[in-house]
Design a protein around this motif. Sequence first.
Motif, PDB file in Angstrom:
ATOM      1  N   ILE A   1      16.574  -1.698   5.445  1.00  0.00           N
ATOM      2  CA  ILE A   1      16.299  -0.306   5.785  1.00  0.00           C
ATOM      3  C   ILE A   1      17.291   0.108   6.874  1.00  0.00           C
ATOM      4  N   ILE A   2      18.282   0.910   6.510  1.00  0.00           N
ATOM      5  CA  ILE A   2      19.334   1.271   7.467  1.00  0.00           C
ATOM      6  C   ILE A   2      19.165   2.692   8.006  1.00  0.00           C
ATOM      7  N   ARG A   3      18.267   3.465   7.431  1.00  0.00           N
ATOM      8  CA  ARG A   3      17.927   4.780   7.989  1.00  0.00           C
ATOM      9  C   ARG A   3      16.465   5.062   7.684  1.00  0.00           C
ATOM     10  N   ASP A   4      15.785   5.662   8.652  1.00  0.00           N
ATOM     11  CA  ASP A   4      14.382   6.022   8.460  1.00  0.00           C
ATOM     12  C   ASP A   4      14.035   7.156   9.412  1.00  0.00           C
ATOM     13  N   ASP A   5      13.715   8.301   8.868  1.00  0.00           N
ATOM     14  CA  ASP A   5      13.390   9.467   9.694  1.00  0.00           C
ATOM     15  C   ASP A   5      11.941   9.483  10.168  1.00  0.00           C
ATOM     16  N   LEU A   6      11.095   8.582   9.671  1.00  0.00           N
ATOM     17  CA  LEU A   6       9.661   8.671   9.946  1.00  0.00           C
ATOM     18  C   LEU A   6       9.137   7.570  10.851  1.00  0.00           C
ATOM     19  N   GLY A   7       9.692   6.364  10.754  1.00  0.00           N
ATOM     20  CA  GLY A   7       9.261   5.294  11.642  1.00  0.00           C
ATOM     21  C   GLY A   7       8.074   4.484  11.177  1.00  0.00           C
ATOM     22  N   TRP A   8       7.522   4.830   9.999  1.00  0.00           N
ATOM     23  CA  TRP A   8       6.354   4.078   9.525  1.00  0.00           C
ATOM     24  C   TRP A   8       6.221   4.264   8.022  1.00  0.00           C
ATOM     25  N   HIS A   9       6.187   3.137   7.296  1.00  0.00           N
ATOM     26  CA  HIS A   9       5.960   3.157   5.849  1.00  0.00           C
ATOM     27  C   HIS A   9       5.004   2.029   5.506  1.00  0.00           C
ATOM     28  N   ASP A  10       4.154   2.272   4.529  1.00  0.00           N
ATOM     29  CA  ASP A  10       3.039   1.380   4.188  1.00  0.00           C
ATOM     30  C   ASP A  10       3.438   0.395   3.094  1.00  0.00           C
ATOM     31  N   THR A  11       2.966  -0.843   3.231  1.00  0.00           N
ATOM     32  CA  THR A  11       3.132  -1.809   2.152  1.00  0.00           C
ATOM     33  C   THR A  11       1.912  -2.712   2.021  1.00  0.00           C
ATOM     34  N   VAL A  12       0.751  -2.240   2.482  1.00  0.00           N
ATOM     35  CA  VAL A  12      -0.460  -3.069   2.430  1.00  0.00           C
ATOM     36  C   VAL A  12      -1.579  -2.458   1.583  1.00  0.00           C
TER      37      VAL A  12
END
Length: 241
Positions: free
Chosen positions: A85-96
Motif C-alpha cells: 500500500i503506497i498511497r492511502d487517503d483514509l488511513g483505515w481499511h477493513d480485512t476482518v
Amino acid sequence: MLETAAPLYDDLTPGGSHWSFIMRRGHVLRLIDETGGANVGMLMYNPENPLERYNMPDTLKNQHTFLLTKGHVLLSDMGRVFASIIRDDLGWHDTVSGTCNADLVEQRWGKKTYQQAHNHYHRNGFTSFLNELAKYGLGKKDLTANLNWFSKVKTDDDGNMAFAENHSHAGATIDLRFEMDTLVVLHTCPHPMNPATEYPRNPVRYQLFKAAPVTDADLCKTSSPEATRAFANNALYHLFQ
C-alpha cells in the motif's frame, strides 16, 4: 512512486458489480471512491499456483495491526508480498469482517432479481466472488478472508465491532503496488455491516500505472522485519524469472 503520469488504463466499476484481472509485477492498481461510501471486496491469488492466496491473519499479526493503511504489505500464505500500500487517503481499511451473502442482502435490503431489475439487481459479495473465481477454475474451497477497501470497522474495549459510517469521501484514493503477478478478484457490493436503509450502490474507478523501481529505503519494504523478510522471499521467487 509512479513512472507514468497518465494511467495505462482507466475504467469505472459500477456499484454492486464484480470483476477480475491479473495484475503484473511492477504495476500499480489505483482505486478511487467516485461518490463516497464505497466498498471494494478483494481476494488475491498467485495465477501460477492458486493455492497461494492472500492471508489475512499473517498480514495483520506480522505487522502488529488491526487495520490496513499506507506502509503495510499484503502477504500471501507462503510468506511473500502480493502488493504494497503506497498511497492511502483514509488511513483505515477493513480485512476482518468478511463479505455479504445472499441471505444478508435479502434480509437487509430486500430481494431484487435480474428479471425484476436487470443490471440493477441486488448482488452480494459471496456470489460475486464465486462468479469471478469460476473463470479460473476456482470455487468455494478457494475462498479466504477478504479485504474491504474504503470501509472502517471499529472495536470497543469489549471487542465489539461497529461499522464506521461516512468513512470514505468522494475522491478517496488507494494505490496498491504489486510485487508479484497476482490474480485480483473484486466486487463493489456492500460491506456486510453497512446499516444503510437502501442497497448501497457506490461506483469505484480503477486505474493502472507502471510503478517506479522499489528502493532499499522503500517505506513498505522497511516498515517491519517481517515485511523485509517477505520482500526477500519475493526476490528468491523471482530469481530465475
